[in-house]
Design a protein around this motif. Structure first.
Motif, PDB file in Angstrom:
ATOM      1  N   GLU A 488       0.127 -15.422   2.808  1.00 37.58           N
ATOM      2  CA  GLU A 488      -0.917 -15.102   1.846  1.00 37.58           C
ATOM      3  C   GLU A 488      -0.797 -13.656   1.375  1.00 37.58           C
ATOM      4  OE1 GLU A 488      -4.225 -15.035  -0.656  1.00 37.58           O
ATOM      5  OE2 GLU A 488      -2.896 -16.640   0.029  1.00 37.58           O
ATOM      6  N   PHE A 489      -0.455 -12.768   2.295  1.00 38.02           N
ATOM      7  CA  PHE A 489      -0.262 -11.373   1.913  1.00 38.02           C
ATOM      8  C   PHE A 489       0.849 -11.261   0.870  1.00 38.02           C
ATOM      9  CE2 PHE A 489       2.168  -7.452   2.483  1.00 38.02           C
ATOM     10  CZ  PHE A 489       1.199  -6.496   2.248  1.00 38.02           C
ATOM     11  N   SER A 490       1.991 -11.901   1.135  1.00 38.89           N
ATOM     12  CA  SER A 490       3.122 -11.826   0.200  1.00 38.89           C
ATOM     13  C   SER A 490       2.761 -12.437  -1.145  1.00 38.89           C
ATOM     14  CB  SER A 490       4.329 -12.543   0.801  1.00 38.89           C
ATOM     15  OG  SER A 490       4.746 -11.894   1.994  1.00 38.89           O
ATOM     16  N   GLU A 495       1.773 -11.875  -6.916  1.00 37.80           N
ATOM     17  CA  GLU A 495       0.834 -12.135  -8.013  1.00 37.80           C
ATOM     18  C   GLU A 495       0.467 -10.843  -8.736  1.00 37.80           C
ATOM     19  OE1 GLU A 495      -3.030 -14.913  -8.352  1.00 37.80           O
ATOM     20  OE2 GLU A 495      -3.319 -13.169  -7.052  1.00 37.80           O
ATOM     21  N   ALA A 496       0.280  -9.762  -7.983  1.00 40.72           N
ATOM     22  CA  ALA A 496      -0.047  -8.474  -8.598  1.00 40.72           C
ATOM     23  C   ALA A 496       1.073  -8.022  -9.535  1.00 40.72           C
ATOM     24  CB  ALA A 496      -0.284  -7.436  -7.517  1.00 40.72           C
ATOM     25  N   TRP A 497       2.318  -8.158  -9.078  1.00 43.70           N
ATOM     26  CA  TRP A 497       3.466  -7.739  -9.900  1.00 43.70           C
ATOM     27  C   TRP A 497       3.553  -8.591 -11.161  1.00 43.70           C
ATOM     28  CZ3 TRP A 497       6.563  -3.817 -10.498  1.00 43.70           C
ATOM     29  CH2 TRP A 497       7.767  -3.957 -11.190  1.00 43.70           C
ATOM     30  N   GLU A 498       3.351  -9.882 -11.014  1.00 40.38           N
ATOM     31  CA  GLU A 498       3.459 -10.785 -12.168  1.00 40.38           C
ATOM     32  C   GLU A 498       2.363 -10.525 -13.192  1.00 40.38           C
ATOM     33  OE1 GLU A 498       3.311 -14.539 -10.265  1.00 40.38           O
ATOM     34  OE2 GLU A 498       5.449 -14.524  -9.660  1.00 40.38           O
ATOM     35  N   ARG A 499       1.235 -10.007 -12.752  1.00 42.88           N
ATOM     36  CA  ARG A 499       0.124  -9.755 -13.677  1.00 42.88           C
ATOM     37  C   ARG A 499       0.129  -8.328 -14.222  1.00 42.88           C
ATOM     38  NH1 ARG A 499      -5.318 -12.575 -11.415  1.00 42.88           N
ATOM     39  NH2 ARG A 499      -6.022 -11.750 -13.418  1.00 42.88           N
ATOM     40  N   GLY A 500       1.172  -7.567 -13.931  1.00 44.79           N
ATOM     41  CA  GLY A 500       1.330  -6.257 -14.556  1.00 44.79           C
ATOM     42  C   GLY A 500       1.014  -5.064 -13.683  1.00 44.79           C
ATOM     43  N   ALA A 501       0.685  -5.277 -12.433  1.00 40.80           N
ATOM     44  CA  ALA A 501       0.430  -4.138 -11.553  1.00 40.80           C
ATOM     45  C   ALA A 501       1.734  -3.417 -11.248  1.00 40.80           C
ATOM     46  CB  ALA A 501      -0.224  -4.609 -10.259  1.00 40.80           C
ATOM     47  N   ARG A 524       7.509  -4.290   5.048  1.00 46.07           N
ATOM     48  CA  ARG A 524       8.700  -5.096   4.739  1.00 46.07           C
ATOM     49  C   ARG A 524       8.320  -6.329   3.917  1.00 46.07           C
ATOM     50  NH1 ARG A 524      10.675  -3.098   9.911  1.00 46.07           N
ATOM     51  NH2 ARG A 524       9.495  -4.697  11.045  1.00 46.07           N
ATOM     52  N   ALA A 525       7.182  -6.951   4.266  1.00 47.16           N
ATOM     53  CA  ALA A 525       6.753  -8.130   3.518  1.00 47.16           C
ATOM     54  C   ALA A 525       6.417  -7.766   2.077  1.00 47.16           C
ATOM     55  CB  ALA A 525       5.540  -8.762   4.200  1.00 47.16           C
ATOM     56  N   ALA A 526       5.787  -6.620   1.863  1.00 46.62           N
ATOM     57  CA  ALA A 526       5.443  -6.179   0.501  1.00 46.62           C
ATOM     58  C   ALA A 526       6.699  -5.893  -0.300  1.00 46.62           C
ATOM     59  CB  ALA A 526       4.550  -4.943   0.566  1.00 46.62           C
ATOM     60  N   ARG A 527       7.657  -5.207   0.315  1.00 44.85           N
ATOM     61  CA  ARG A 527       8.873  -4.854  -0.412  1.00 44.85           C
ATOM     62  C   ARG A 527       9.689  -6.097  -0.757  1.00 44.85           C
ATOM     63  NH1 ARG A 527       8.693  -1.722  -3.175  1.00 44.85           N
ATOM     64  NH2 ARG A 527       8.406   0.129  -1.890  1.00 44.85           N
ATOM     65  N   GLN A 528       9.694  -7.091   0.121  1.00 46.10           N
ATOM     66  CA  GLN A 528      10.433  -8.325  -0.151  1.00 46.10           C
ATOM     67  C   GLN A 528       9.762  -9.129  -1.257  1.00 46.10           C
ATOM     68  OE1 GLN A 528      10.971 -10.759   3.318  1.00 46.10           O
ATOM     69  NE2 GLN A 528      12.392 -12.172   2.307  1.00 46.10           N
ATOM     70  N   ALA A 529       8.432  -9.133  -1.293  1.00 43.24           N
ATOM     71  CA  ALA A 529       7.712  -9.912  -2.303  1.00 43.24           C
ATOM     72  C   ALA A 529       7.850  -9.314  -3.697  1.00 43.24           C
ATOM     73  CB  ALA A 529       6.241 -10.029  -1.922  1.00 43.24           C
ATOM     74  N   HIS A 536       1.271   1.991  -2.011  1.00 43.48           N
ATOM     75  CA  HIS A 536       0.361   3.059  -1.568  1.00 43.48           C
ATOM     76  C   HIS A 536      -0.341   2.498  -0.340  1.00 43.48           C
ATOM     77  CE1 HIS A 536      -2.437   6.488  -2.055  1.00 43.48           C
ATOM     78  NE2 HIS A 536      -3.351   5.637  -1.599  1.00 43.48           N
ATOM     79  N   ALA A 537      -0.027   3.033   0.825  1.00 40.78           N
ATOM     80  CA  ALA A 537      -0.421   2.302   2.028  1.00 40.78           C
ATOM     81  C   ALA A 537      -1.005   3.196   3.111  1.00 40.78           C
ATOM     82  CB  ALA A 537       0.779   1.539   2.601  1.00 40.78           C
ATOM     83  N   PHE A 538      -2.086   2.674   3.722  1.00 43.35           N
ATOM     84  CA  PHE A 538      -2.613   3.095   5.013  1.00 43.35           C
ATOM     85  C   PHE A 538      -3.425   4.394   4.965  1.00 43.35           C
ATOM     86  CE2 PHE A 538       1.584   1.053   6.445  1.00 43.35           C
ATOM     87  CZ  PHE A 538       1.052  -0.219   6.380  1.00 43.35           C
ATOM     88  N   SER A 539      -4.521   4.310   5.661  1.00 35.63           N
ATOM     89  CA  SER A 539      -5.366   5.496   5.836  1.00 35.63           C
ATOM     90  C   SER A 539      -4.787   6.376   6.938  1.00 35.63           C
ATOM     91  CB  SER A 539      -6.778   5.055   6.233  1.00 35.63           C
ATOM     92  OG  SER A 539      -6.741   4.462   7.528  1.00 35.63           O
ATOM     93  N   PRO A 540      -5.208   7.623   7.018  1.00 36.59           N
ATOM     94  CA  PRO A 540      -4.750   8.475   8.127  1.00 36.59           C
ATOM     95  C   PRO A 540      -5.025   7.856   9.494  1.00 36.59           C
ATOM     96  CG  PRO A 540      -5.803   9.813   6.454  1.00 36.59           C
ATOM     97  CD  PRO A 540      -6.020   8.387   6.051  1.00 36.59           C
ATOM     98  N   LEU A 541      -6.137   7.139   9.608  1.00 42.40           N
ATOM     99  CA  LEU A 541      -6.466   6.540  10.897  1.00 42.40           C
ATOM    100  C   LEU A 541      -5.468   5.429  11.249  1.00 42.40           C
ATOM    101  CD1 LEU A 541      -8.510   6.874  13.143  1.00 42.40           C
ATOM    102  CD2 LEU A 541      -9.960   5.182  12.029  1.00 42.40           C
ATOM    103  N   GLU A 542      -5.058   4.649  10.241  1.00 43.20           N
ATOM    104  CA  GLU A 542      -4.056   3.604  10.493  1.00 43.20           C
ATOM    105  C   GLU A 542      -2.708   4.215  10.860  1.00 43.20           C
ATOM    106  OE1 GLU A 542      -4.796  -0.051   7.598  1.00 43.20           O
ATOM    107  OE2 GLU A 542      -5.204   1.867   6.615  1.00 43.20           O
ATOM    108  N   ILE A 543      -2.336   5.276  10.161  1.00 44.23           N
ATOM    109  CA  ILE A 543      -1.079   5.957  10.479  1.00 44.23           C
ATOM    110  C   ILE A 543      -1.105   6.446  11.930  1.00 44.23           C
ATOM    111  CG2 ILE A 543       0.329   7.990   9.971  1.00 44.23           C
ATOM    112  CD1 ILE A 543       0.612   5.958   7.801  1.00 44.23           C
ATOM    113  N   THR A 544      -2.224   7.064  12.300  1.00 45.32           N
ATOM    114  CA  THR A 544      -2.346   7.594  13.661  1.00 45.32           C
ATOM    115  C   THR A 544      -2.301   6.465  14.693  1.00 45.32           C
ATOM    116  OG1 THR A 544      -3.681   9.404  12.814  1.00 45.32           O
ATOM    117  CG2 THR A 544      -3.794   8.992  15.176  1.00 45.32           C
ATOM    118  N   HIS A 545      -3.038   5.388  14.419  1.00 45.10           N
ATOM    119  CA  HIS A 545      -3.065   4.250  15.346  1.00 45.10           C
ATOM    120  C   HIS A 545      -1.664   3.655  15.514  1.00 45.10           C
ATOM    121  CE1 HIS A 545      -4.451   0.639  17.362  1.00 45.10           C
ATOM    122  NE2 HIS A 545      -3.931  -0.121  16.405  1.00 45.10           N
TER     123      HIS A 545
END
Length: 552
Positions: A488-490, A495-501, A524-529, A536-545
């Motif tokens: 579902e993530f992929s 879908e975002a790319w196909e709609r012009g994002a 990796r899943a985003a880059r493959q899709a 543009h990914a992840f908050s500082p808290l996610e990076i730290t975690h």
């Protein structure tokens, strides 16, 4: 200032020196701000068991007149105040009128209440719930139990000490026959309010026959209570004005210079942090001089209702008050009935029913919000340059602006100073920021076509402001917690790319089962899709975690 030093002030006649010293103290505590509260005045009853010889507020009802305002009348006044931009509903009433007046007892019975304070609590609650106004209650002497019962329905309360002199309650004095004007009773009420953690207003009335030393002693008594409880948010220095048809109608009004002297002495006694107030409608045109004497607050000003205690003295128009304040080198700032330092600690100083209303009405510094705009709202945001009249940009703010524009880092205190800028200083910050933007990037404003993908709202944290994150079994607010599978993530990325994002923005809760490897799998899943999409990914808290889980 110790008590002997304060007593020595009673003999000081150098008004100019006192005012200079008081103004310096005030500036140390409040800078260029002078505050006021936009209020509506609700005289719940004008009956009183006391007979102060200068008062025209307390009056027996005429034939066929009600002893109390009806609930409909109370709400009509409150709604008019709300429509006029008020935040405060000031309930003023006489002391325990049912102990003296049969009309009061009869109407309370018809209304379904045992005491005036019971009816006051009910009306304050309705006004708060139905209009959002913050009640301030002035019902006279209250017991500790009464204060506790009223606290959930009020943002603040108050009672004037007026004087600490028992002499004024003796035969021939202005308080003779008024048991509730006993200074010891009033001081006890103020102490009980402190014990109940109620933001409280008090003060003195000058020119009713007291001596300067008695004024000093009254102020010291209030200061001692504040030192013990920390609950006095303002001290009013009110000047006596004779009223017609009272026993003191021929008594001279408090002298202008004497009022300035008392304001300055109050500032000297209480120091730089206490709010000192003088009612602007009793100033007789001497507004700037009262600022020069050390006040930092004008009290409540109503655009709707008269001052029922001083009906002969109309409120100044708020624009005129702002202009007079500006002529004194200050800026007029609207506050709530609960002062900023108490609003910023609302969980300590307000009962739960009041906390939400106070937070909704206050800005980041605890002053009154002057617009209803909020993030995500469809209404147009407020525009810069709409401030009331005020002095020019201060040298301190100008220096900070120039330091920033020269490329130097600002320290924390300087940044806070810029965030607190109001009036001309606020406009100067906006203008210089706009210039810096033009110099740095020109007039092109950019945007990106993006898609937000929140891959999980399961979170180990419980930030109190957040309606996004969920525990594993938390199903309220926005549905069940989720954790997107990779398919579902992929699909969403593609879908975002196909709609012009050209970008996807990835952010989620701090899922307890995620580690650094999980975040790498998501990338990796985003880059493959969509190989060419920007991530543009992840908050500082996610990076730290993620990093900590990989021992990085």
């Amino acid at each position: 200032m110790c008590h002997p030093e304060a007593h020595a002030l009673a003999a000081c006649d150098d008004l100019a020196a006192l005012m200079r010293a008081a103004a310096c103290l005030r500036d140390e505590g409040f800078g260029d701000r002078v505050t006021y509260s936009r209020k509506v005045f609700i005289p719940l009853t004008q009956l009183c068991r006391d007979v102060c010889h200068y008062c025209i507020f307390a009056a027996p009802p005429g034939p066929g007149q009600d002893a109390y305002l009806s609930p409909d009348a109370v709400l009509a006044i409150a709604r008019a105040g709300r429509a006029a931009g008020c935040h405060e509903a000031l309930f003023t009433l006489g002391d325990q009128p049912e102990l003296r007046w049969a009309q009061a007892r009869d109407q309370l019975q018809r209304l379904g209440y045992e005491t005036t304070l019971d009816y006051l609590a009910a009306m304050a609650r309705r006004v708060a719930e139905e209009t959002g106004l913050l009640p301030h209650l002035n019902p006279g002497i209250m017991s500790g139990e009464a204060l506790t019962n009223l606290r959930p329905h009020a943002a603040s309360m108050g009672i004037m000490l007026e004087t600490g002199s028992n002499r004024l309650s003796q035969r021939g004095g202005p308080h003779f026959g008024s048991p509730d004007k006993d200074p010891s009773k009033r001081l006890d009420c103020i102490a009980q309010a402190g014990a109940a953690k109620i933001p409280f207003t008090s003060g003195i009335l000058i020119g009713i026959g007291e001596t300067r030393l008695e004024r000093v002693e009254a102020l010291l008594a209030l200061r001692d209570l504040h030192a013990q409880y920390g609950h006095l948010q303002e001290i009013i220095v009110q000047n006596f004005a004779p009223k017609p048809h009272t026993r003191m109608a021929a008594h001279p009004a408090a002298a202008f210079e004497d009022h300035l002297w008392t304001i300055a002495v109050a500032r000297m006694i209480f120091g730089p942090r206490m709010s000192i107030q003088a009612p602007p409608n009793l100033a007789g045109g001497g507004l700037e001089q009262r600022i020069a004497a050390g006040i930092n607050d004008w009290g409540g000003v109503s655009p709707v209702t008269p001052d029922h205690v001083n009906p002969e003295a109309p409120w100044p128009h708020i624009d005129a008050l702002a202009a007079a304040t500006a002529r004194a080198g200050k800026i007029l700032v609207q506050r709530l009935t609960i002062y900023p330092e108490y609003a910023r600690k609302v969980s300590q100083w307000a009962a739960t029913p009041m906390q939400r209303l106070i937070l909704r009405a206050s800005d980041a510094e605890g002053f009154a919000r002057e617009d209803d705009w909020q993030t995500g709202a469809t209404a147009a945001p407020p525009r810069a340059g709409r401030s009331a009249a005020g002095p020019g940009c201060s040298a301190a703010v100008a220096a900070i602006i120039e330091k920033a524009c020269a490329g130097h880092d600002l320290c924390e205190s300087e940044i806070i100073h810029l965030f607190a800028a109001r009036g001309a200083a606020f406009e100067a910050v906006c203008r210089r920021a706009d210039r810096l933007r033009a110099e740095t990037v020109g007039d092109t404003v950019t945007y990106v076509v993006t898609r937000n993908i929140n891959y999980t709202n399961v979170c180990t944290y419980a930030c109190r402001f957040c309606a996004f994150s969920k525990g594993r079994t938390h199903a309220d607010l926005r549905g069940l917690p989720y954790d997107l599978d990779r398919a579902e993530f992929s699909r969403r990325v593609q879908e975002a790319w196909e709609r012009g994002a050209t970008e996807i923005c990835l952010q989620g809760g701090i899922h307890p089962d995620y580690d650094g490897g999980t975040y790498l799998e998501i990338l990796r899943a985003a880059r493959q899709a969509a190989p060419s999409i920007h991530i543009h990914a992840f908050s500082p808290l996610e990076i730290t975690h993620g990093a900590r889980s990989l021992n990085l």
